[in-house]
Design a protein around this motif. Structure first.
Motif, PDB file in Angstrom:
ATOM      1  N   LYS A 157       0.851  -1.189   0.000  1.00 23.53           N
ATOM      2  CA  LYS A 157       0.000   0.000   0.000  1.00 23.53           C
ATOM      3  C   LYS A 157       0.885   1.238   0.000  1.00 23.53           C
ATOM      4  O   LYS A 157       1.780   1.363   0.837  1.00 23.53           O
ATOM      5  N   GLY A 158       0.662   2.108  -0.965  1.00 24.57           N
ATOM      6  CA  GLY A 158       1.508   3.287  -1.047  1.00 24.57           C
ATOM      7  C   GLY A 158       1.166   4.141  -2.242  1.00 24.57           C
ATOM      8  O   GLY A 158      -0.011   4.436  -2.491  1.00 24.57           O
ATOM      9  N   PHE A 159       2.195   4.489  -3.017  1.00 27.59           N
ATOM     10  CA  PHE A 159       2.016   5.436  -4.116  1.00 27.59           C
ATOM     11  C   PHE A 159       2.806   4.990  -5.341  1.00 27.59           C
ATOM     12  O   PHE A 159       3.867   4.378  -5.224  1.00 27.59           O
ATOM     13  N   LEU A 160       2.282   5.320  -6.511  1.00 29.89           N
ATOM     14  CA  LEU A 160       3.005   5.164  -7.762  1.00 29.89           C
ATOM     15  C   LEU A 160       3.427   6.538  -8.241  1.00 29.89           C
ATOM     16  O   LEU A 160       2.616   7.474  -8.275  1.00 29.89           O
ATOM     17  N   THR A 161       4.703   6.667  -8.596  1.00 26.71           N
ATOM     18  CA  THR A 161       5.235   7.936  -9.100  1.00 26.71           C
ATOM     19  C   THR A 161       6.103   7.643 -10.319  1.00 26.71           C
ATOM     20  O   THR A 161       6.397   6.492 -10.630  1.00 26.71           O
ATOM     21  N   SER A 162       6.521   8.688 -10.999  1.00 23.33           N
ATOM     22  CA  SER A 162       7.487   8.497 -12.080  1.00 23.33           C
ATOM     23  C   SER A 162       8.815   8.052 -11.483  1.00 23.33           C
ATOM     24  O   SER A 162       9.083   8.273 -10.296  1.00 23.33           O
ATOM     25  N   THR A 192      -2.238   7.089  -5.390  1.00 24.54           N
ATOM     26  CA  THR A 192      -2.313   6.049  -4.371  1.00 24.54           C
ATOM     27  C   THR A 192      -2.557   4.704  -5.045  1.00 24.54           C
ATOM     28  O   THR A 192      -3.195   4.625  -6.097  1.00 24.54           O
ATOM     29  N   CYS A 193      -2.049   3.649  -4.456  1.00 28.13           N
ATOM     30  CA  CYS A 193      -2.292   2.317  -5.007  1.00 28.13           C
ATOM     31  C   CYS A 193      -2.185   1.281  -3.894  1.00 28.13           C
ATOM     32  O   CYS A 193      -1.552   1.517  -2.859  1.00 28.13           O
ATOM     33  N   GLU A 194      -2.835   0.142  -4.119  1.00 32.11           N
ATOM     34  CA  GLU A 194      -2.807  -0.937  -3.138  1.00 32.11           C
ATOM     35  C   GLU A 194      -2.985  -2.273  -3.856  1.00 32.11           C
ATOM     36  O   GLU A 194      -3.901  -2.443  -4.659  1.00 32.11           O
ATOM     37  N   THR A 195      -2.099  -3.193  -3.554  1.00 30.63           N
ATOM     38  CA  THR A 195      -2.162  -4.534  -4.142  1.00 30.63           C
ATOM     39  C   THR A 195      -1.805  -5.564  -3.080  1.00 30.63           C
ATOM     40  O   THR A 195      -0.840  -5.382  -2.341  1.00 30.63           O
ATOM     41  N   TYR A 214      -0.211 -14.877  -6.924  1.00 29.81           N
ATOM     42  CA  TYR A 214      -1.503 -14.248  -7.178  1.00 29.81           C
ATOM     43  C   TYR A 214      -1.402 -12.770  -6.816  1.00 29.81           C
ATOM     44  O   TYR A 214      -0.827 -12.407  -5.783  1.00 29.81           O
ATOM     45  N   CYS A 215      -2.008 -11.922  -7.648  1.00 31.97           N
ATOM     46  CA  CYS A 215      -2.027 -10.475  -7.408  1.00 31.97           C
ATOM     47  C   CYS A 215      -3.482 -10.029  -7.326  1.00 31.97           C
ATOM     48  O   CYS A 215      -4.281 -10.346  -8.214  1.00 31.97           O
ATOM     49  N   PHE A 216      -3.807  -9.287  -6.261  1.00 35.28           N
ATOM     50  CA  PHE A 216      -5.169  -8.803  -6.054  1.00 35.28           C
ATOM     51  C   PHE A 216      -5.141  -7.273  -5.970  1.00 35.28           C
ATOM     52  O   PHE A 216      -5.023  -6.698  -4.883  1.00 35.28           O
ATOM     53  N   PRO A 217      -5.205  -6.573  -7.106  1.00 33.27           N
ATOM     54  CA  PRO A 217      -5.156  -5.108  -7.072  1.00 33.27           C
ATOM     55  C   PRO A 217      -6.452  -4.516  -6.521  1.00 33.27           C
ATOM     56  O   PRO A 217      -7.535  -4.859  -6.971  1.00 33.27           O
ATOM     57  N   LYS A 218      -6.324  -3.651  -5.533  1.00 32.67           N
ATOM     58  CA  LYS A 218      -7.491  -2.951  -4.968  1.00 32.67           C
ATOM     59  C   LYS A 218      -7.789  -1.686  -5.763  1.00 32.67           C
ATOM     60  O   LYS A 218      -8.940  -1.254  -5.858  1.00 32.67           O
ATOM     61  N   THR A 219      -6.739  -1.069  -6.292  1.00 29.49           N
ATOM     62  CA  THR A 219      -6.885   0.086  -7.166  1.00 29.49           C
ATOM     63  C   THR A 219      -6.536  -0.343  -8.592  1.00 29.49           C
ATOM     64  O   THR A 219      -6.059  -1.459  -8.802  1.00 29.49           O
ATOM     65  N   GLY A 220      -6.761   0.530  -9.546  1.00 29.55           N
ATOM     66  CA  GLY A 220      -6.510   0.172 -10.942  1.00 29.55           C
ATOM     67  C   GLY A 220      -5.662   1.209 -11.649  1.00 29.55           C
ATOM     68  O   GLY A 220      -6.128   1.896 -12.546  1.00 29.55           O
ATOM     69  N   ALA A 227       4.882  -2.304 -11.832  1.00 36.35           N
ATOM     70  CA  ALA A 227       5.764  -1.365 -11.145  1.00 36.35           C
ATOM     71  C   ALA A 227       5.944  -1.740  -9.680  1.00 36.35           C
ATOM     72  O   ALA A 227       7.038  -1.594  -9.119  1.00 36.35           O
ATOM     73  N   THR A 228       4.880  -2.225  -9.037  1.00 34.89           N
ATOM     74  CA  THR A 228       4.970  -2.611  -7.630  1.00 34.89           C
ATOM     75  C   THR A 228       5.906  -3.800  -7.459  1.00 34.89           C
ATOM     76  O   THR A 228       6.802  -3.792  -6.598  1.00 34.89           O
ATOM     77  N   LEU A 229       5.735  -4.837  -8.268  1.00 37.08           N
ATOM     78  CA  LEU A 229       6.600  -6.007  -8.166  1.00 37.08           C
ATOM     79  C   LEU A 229       8.061  -5.643  -8.432  1.00 37.08           C
ATOM     80  O   LEU A 229       8.969  -6.092  -7.722  1.00 37.08           O
TER      81      LEU A 229
END
Length: 299
Positions: A157-162, A192-195, A214-220, A227-229
């Motif tokens: 749980k956190g953030f995606l940025t450039s 914001t993002c959460e997986t 298995y990946c369960f994205p809460k946001t899209g 990017a998270t992995l």
């Protein structure tokens, strides 16, 4: 070169060839490759006849009713028209089928991500299901194959940025909430993002350990899982941008034809949308659409 960095669907060498053929006009005149873009310049691209890259067309219908159609998307076809893919895309191919006439895009997968995609048959159906996606009322499950020994469970749980450390303009990075606050990144450069992740297997592939997750994205968000992995230290097998070495992607767009299997393990990223579950907007029934694993994934 401005064109190669801004429009990455053509390699630098291809853009140079296009310039030399006089197909790029600046202020109405053919431009040379050495020309430096200035503020206020008007750039016109005259592509002429072009040939689109080949795609996989062996998609399969997984589900259909009066309002929706779900498709098992192959791992080498874009959802909609973009870049070099004007007609060679899943939406246009479906609309060529006289059974469907007009279809409406609700959500998207990256071109190299395979699996379940749902389309609507009318605007009302598209709006209602899109609303469920936006309100996070659609449960999405992906299966991924990543390099390394992944933990049994992990919540990101956190953030995606450039990604300022990358040479790839569109590449993103995942930051935990703590890391994000320390870096003081501008709000307009973050989402914001959460997986949630759950390891379901492991093995050896090309002499290296890998994990099936298995990946369960809460946001899209754009590139969220990839990017998270990557940022967690477990890049997807086969991912050109978020794989073991991003230089492979740079070689790929330069037209240098790198050995993708040797460098990345696969010719495309090992990410598959295995299921979607939602309450049907018109029937009220729980609807679960599943797709089997692709044959090109590691065993």
């Amino acid at each position: 070169m401005f064109l190669a960095s801004r429009f990455t669907y053509q390699s630098r060498s291809n853009w140079r060839k296009i310039l030399e053929e006089g197909k790029i006009l600046v202020q109405g005149k053919p431009a040379k490759p050495s020309y430096s873009i200035k503020e206020g310049d008007e750039i016109l691209y005259l592509p002429g006849d072009s040939f689109e890259p080949p795609i996989q067309t062996d998609f399969k219908i997984l589900y259909e009713d009066t309002r929706y159609i779900a498709v098992e998307k192959p791992g080498d076809i874009p959802i909609h028209s973009a870049g070099r893919y004007r007609k060679n895309n899943l939406t246009d191919l479906l609309e060529e089928d006289p059974r469907f006439e007009k279809i409406y895009t609700i959500h998207r997968l990256d071109r190299e991500t395979s699996g379940v995609v749902v389309f609507a048959k009318d605007p009302e159906a598209a709006s209602k299901l899109a609303d469920l996606f936006s309100k996070r009322k659609v449960n999405k499950t992906y299966v991924s194959y990543v390099w390394g020994n992944f933990p049994a469970r992990l919540q990101a749980k956190g953030f995606l940025t450039s990604d300022p450390s990358s040479l790839i303009r569109k590449k993103r990075r995942f930051l935990s909430e703590t890391s994000f606050q320390k870096l003081e990144i501008p709000e307009q450069d973050s989402e914001t993002c959460e997986t949630a992740f759950r390891k379901i297997g492991e093995g050896i592939f090309q002499g290296l350990s890998f994990s099936k997750v298995y990946c369960f994205p809460k946001t899209g968000r754009l590139h969220q899982i990839r990017a998270t992995l990557y940022s967690l230290g477990f890049p997807l097998i086969g991912d050109k941008i978020y794989g073991k070495d991003e230089r492979t992607f740079l070689e790929f767009i330069e037209g240098k034809d790198p050995d993708l299997i040797q460098k990345l393990g696969m010719e495309r990223q090992a990410l598959h949308s295995i299921s979607l579950t939602f309450i049907h907007p018109f029937t009220g029934l729980i609807t679960k659409i599943r797709s089997g694993l692709p044959q090109d994934f590691p065993e």
